[in-house]
Design an enzyme around this catalytic site. Structure first.
Site, mmCIF file in Angstrom:
data_model
loop_
_atom_site.group_PDB
_atom_site.id
_atom_site.type_symbol
_atom_site.label_atom_id
_atom_site.label_comp_id
_atom_site.label_asym_id
_atom_site.label_seq_id
_atom_site.Cartn_x
_atom_site.Cartn_y
_atom_site.Cartn_z
ATOM 1 N N ASP A 1 0.243 7.047 2.280
ATOM 2 C CA ASP A 1 0.934 6.457 4.148
ATOM 3 C C ASP A 1 0.542 6.845 4.822
ATOM 4 O O ASP A 1 0.634 5.215 5.493
ATOM 5 C CB ASP A 1 2.109 8.332 4.216
ATOM 6 C CG ASP A 1 3.483 6.501 4.935
ATOM 7 O OD1 ASP A 1 3.748 6.668 5.818
ATOM 8 O OD2 ASP A 1 4.319 6.115 3.648
ATOM 9 N N LYS B 1 0.837 -1.074 0.324
ATOM 10 C CA LYS B 1 0.184 -0.129 0.234
ATOM 11 C C LYS B 1 0.721 1.367 -0.243
ATOM 12 O O LYS B 1 1.788 1.454 0.570
ATOM 13 C CB LYS B 1 -1.039 -0.122 1.374
ATOM 14 C CG LYS B 1 -0.678 -0.224 2.772
ATOM 15 C CD LYS B 1 0.283 1.087 2.994
ATOM 16 C CE LYS B 1 1.511 1.584 3.933
ATOM 17 N NZ LYS B 1 1.492 3.006 4.387
#
Length: 330
Positions: free
Chosen positions: A177, A98
């Protein structure tokens, strides 16, 4: 897959790649066979540190290794697109860290390629694969806290001026993030349609979102308030509040403990998750089972769900005026 042991090739040698290597060293059904870096020196050092048999000084060489069963893309998300596309074109199953890609356009192209080529592809959003997901779902389904009405989640780390946070070309900011975990925290348990989304952010001097707040109203009546920040130390707690009690999840980034409270916040029970290596093991084990059974994606994180979350993050960045160089290619 030799003797049903899935052999992983790790792309990248940063701290996420290190966490993957630590995890794979603790598993028997999955192993780290190779590491690929942009330099042979970095690959050799990483392989020696983590006892990985093969080290490649380019991503091309790792992808070309016929013994690699799964390519794990552990580079910064700004660099996911090219290497994932290259691996899929070579017919290599991929597990991509991710945030999946820089934006929705890149994500759609990669998913389309995987589906056209019938090659396995999954996003490595590790919380989706952990046992805590089913534990929380069972608690919600049991009615222990009544009807859920409010969700709050915060994730914050004080990161200073790290390049991956500050630089647009590295897809900086807190959203991709950290905020991605908060959005997934909602979607794991409440996948109802979003009828309203409002947000705001505080930007860095480079134009990246350092701290953001997101408010979602869902079609089932849930209100979700989310916060993420790369500029402060957050409590990282998730709370699901219902008409008869609440659930407190100690860390939405890697949950270890769920506290169940009844009416008037009276303590009912504390539930600890199973002991883990790092928490990454579940995504690797899921990929192994998927490959053995011939699946092209995972049930825990379907590709359409990955695309949905990427679309949400694109919409949020558009609201904030946060842009990456990759967006100009759209």
């Amino acid at each position: 897959m030799k003797n049903h042991v899935m052999r992983v090739g790790i792309i990248g040698t940063g701290w996420i790649a290190e966490k993957a290597a630590i995890t794979l060293n603790g598993l028997t059904e999955v192993e780290a066979l190779a590491v690929g870096s942009r330099t042979q020196q970095k690959a050799d050092a990483f392989a020696a540190q983590w006892n990985i048999p093969r080290a490649y000084g380019s991503y091309d060489e790792l992808i070309a290794d016929p013994d690699v069963d799964l390519v794990y893309v552990g580079t910064p998300h700004s660099h996911h697109y090219d290497v994932t596309r290259q691996a899929l074109l070579a017919g290599k199953p991929c597990l991509v860290e991710k945030a999946f890609m820089a934006n929705l356009r890149q994500s759609r192209e990669v998913v389309r390629l995987a589906r056209e080529r019938k090659v396995f592809l999954a996003e490595a959003i590790w919380t989706r694969y952990q046992p805590v997901v089913s534990i929380v779902r069972q608690l919600l389904d049991s009615g222990r806290i009544g009807t859920p009405r409010l969700l709050t989640a915060t994730l914050g780390y004080s990161m200073g001026e790290k390049p991956r946070i500050m630089r647009p070309d590295l897809c900086g900011g807190a959203l991709l993030d950290l905020g991605v975990y908060a959005l997934n925290f909602v979607r794991m348990f409440f996948p109802a349609d979003i009828v309203s989304m409002q947000s705001q952010c505080v930007k860095s001097k480079t134009g990246m979102d350092l701290t953001n707040a997101i408010s979602l109203v869902l079609s089932d009546g849930m209100l979700c308030n989310l916060q993420s920040s790369a500029a402060c130390v957050g409590d990282n707690i998730g709370v699901i509040a219902g008409t008869d009690g609440n659930l407190i999840i100690d860390n939405i980034n890697n949950p270890q403990r769920i506290t169940v409270n009844g009416p008037d916040r009276t303590f009912v029970e504390a539930i600890s998750v199973p002991r883990q290596i790092t928490g990454y093991e579940y995504q690797f084990l899921t990929c192994r089972e998927a490959l053995l059974s011939g699946q092209l994606e995972t049930e825990q994180m379907p590709l359409d769900e990955t695309l949905f979350v990427m679309q949400l993050m694109d919409s949020l960045r558009q609201q904030w005026g946060v842009r990456y160089p990759m967006d100009d290619e759209d």
